[in-house]
Design a protein around this motif. Structure first.
Motif, PDB file in Angstrom:
ATOM      1  N   SER A  47      59.300  26.692  14.769  1.00 24.12           N
ATOM      2  CA  SER A  47      59.643  26.999  15.854  1.00 24.12           C
ATOM      3  C   SER A  47      60.107  28.130  15.692  1.00 24.12           C
ATOM      4  O   SER A  47      60.664  29.161  16.537  1.00 24.12           O
ATOM      5  CB  SER A  47      59.791  25.870  16.561  1.00 24.12           C
ATOM      6  N   ALA A  48      61.048  27.706  14.606  1.00 24.11           N
ATOM      7  CA  ALA A  48      62.189  28.682  14.674  1.00 24.11           C
ATOM      8  C   ALA A  48      61.517  30.195  13.770  1.00 24.11           C
ATOM      9  O   ALA A  48      62.458  30.755  13.212  1.00 24.11           O
ATOM     10  CB  ALA A  48      63.168  28.328  13.871  1.00 24.11           C
ATOM     11  N   GLN A  49      60.490  30.234  12.744  1.00 21.47           N
ATOM     12  CA  GLN A  49      60.286  30.873  11.915  1.00 21.47           C
ATOM     13  C   GLN A  49      59.129  31.313  11.801  1.00 21.47           C
ATOM     14  O   GLN A  49      57.488  30.175  12.022  1.00 21.47           O
ATOM     15  CB  GLN A  49      60.866  31.356  10.276  1.00 21.47           C
ATOM     16  N   ALA A  50      58.637  32.692  12.731  1.00 22.07           N
ATOM     17  CA  ALA A  50      56.805  32.841  13.093  1.00 22.07           C
ATOM     18  C   ALA A  50      56.146  33.076  11.655  1.00 22.07           C
ATOM     19  O   ALA A  50      56.794  33.717  10.654  1.00 22.07           O
ATOM     20  CB  ALA A  50      56.672  34.133  14.014  1.00 22.07           C
ATOM     21  N   GLY A  51      55.356  31.656  11.391  1.00 22.83           N
ATOM     22  CA  GLY A  51      54.342  32.453  10.294  1.00 22.83           C
ATOM     23  C   GLY A  51      54.417  31.139   8.940  1.00 22.83           C
ATOM     24  O   GLY A  51      54.679  31.616   8.086  1.00 22.83           O
ATOM     25  N   ARG A  52      55.528  30.581   9.168  1.00 19.12           N
ATOM     26  CA  ARG A  52      56.382  29.643   8.103  1.00 19.12           C
ATOM     27  C   ARG A  52      55.551  28.328   9.056  1.00 19.12           C
ATOM     28  O   ARG A  52      56.069  27.924  10.242  1.00 19.12           O
ATOM     29  CB  ARG A  52      57.692  29.390   8.252  1.00 19.12           C
ATOM     30  N   TYR A  53      54.497  26.842   7.938  1.00 18.41           N
ATOM     31  CA  TYR A  53      53.822  26.012   8.568  1.00 18.41           C
ATOM     32  C   TYR A  53      54.562  24.884   7.557  1.00 18.41           C
ATOM     33  O   TYR A  53      54.459  25.385   6.054  1.00 18.41           O
ATOM     34  CB  TYR A  53      52.215  25.867   8.472  1.00 18.41           C
ATOM     35  N   VAL A  54      54.276  23.865   7.615  1.00 17.63           N
ATOM     36  CA  VAL A  54      54.354  22.588   7.047  1.00 17.63           C
ATOM     37  C   VAL A  54      53.415  21.468   7.333  1.00 17.63           C
ATOM     38  O   VAL A  54      52.433  21.813   8.486  1.00 17.63           O
ATOM     39  CB  VAL A  54      55.860  21.812   7.720  1.00 17.63           C
ATOM     40  N   LEU A  55      52.696  21.947   7.106  1.00 14.04           N
ATOM     41  CA  LEU A  55      51.563  20.493   6.406  1.00 14.04           C
ATOM     42  C   LEU A  55      52.030  19.466   5.528  1.00 14.04           C
ATOM     43  O   LEU A  55      52.772  19.381   4.109  1.00 14.04           O
ATOM     44  CB  LEU A  55      50.252  20.625   4.930  1.00 14.04           C
ATOM     45  N   GLU A  56      51.594  18.864   6.345  1.00 13.47           N
ATOM     46  CA  GLU A  56      52.406  16.661   5.902  1.00 13.47           C
ATOM     47  C   GLU A  56      50.525  15.791   5.872  1.00 13.47           C
ATOM     48  O   GLU A  56      49.770  15.837   6.780  1.00 13.47           O
ATOM     49  CB  GLU A  56      53.219  16.168   6.576  1.00 13.47           C
ATOM     50  N   GLU A  57      50.150  15.388   4.694  1.00 13.20           N
ATOM     51  CA  GLU A  57      49.352  14.762   4.549  1.00 13.20           C
ATOM     52  C   GLU A  57      49.316  13.548   3.357  1.00 13.20           C
ATOM     53  O   GLU A  57      50.613  13.560   2.801  1.00 13.20           O
ATOM     54  CB  GLU A  57      48.786  15.209   2.924  1.00 13.20           C
TER      55      GLU A  57
END
Length: 99
Positions: A47-57
């Motif tokens: 929510s603080a940086q557009a275009g940054r994601y976390v995948l949690e598997e």
């Protein structure tokens, strides 16, 4: 102790590749969650940086991760993701912690 394995990936879109990365990532949870050894597969956006994601598997064991990495959907993802993002992948094993 559990033999489950957790993977966390941090992906940051390359300039101009934000939409491509987002589309690629949104296509992964469905087929990944349907794998027999998958226990959890979640996509989070920063929510603080557009275009940054976390995948949690989370997978039941190392064999389930190997099967995931051989799947068609993962191979398609892998053939594209490095064009769209910088990424860091961490593979984690559970610690035996007494309450």
């Amino acid at each position: 102790m559990s033999t489950s394995v957790k993977m966390v990936a941090l992906l940051t879109a390359k300039a101009g590749k934000e939409a491509d990365l987002h589309a690629l990532l949104k296509g992964m949870p469905g087929p990944s969650r349907s794998e027999p050894g998958n226990l959890r597969y979640d996509l989070w956006s920063d929510s603080a940086q557009a275009g940054r994601y976390v995948l949690e598997e989370i997978y039941k064991d190392a064999d389930a991760i190997a099967a995931h990495r051989e799947s068609k959907h993962f191979q398609a993802y892998l053939s594209q993701v490095n064009d769209f993002a910088e990424r860091l992948v961490i593979v984690l094993a559970p610690e035996d912690v007494k309450a």
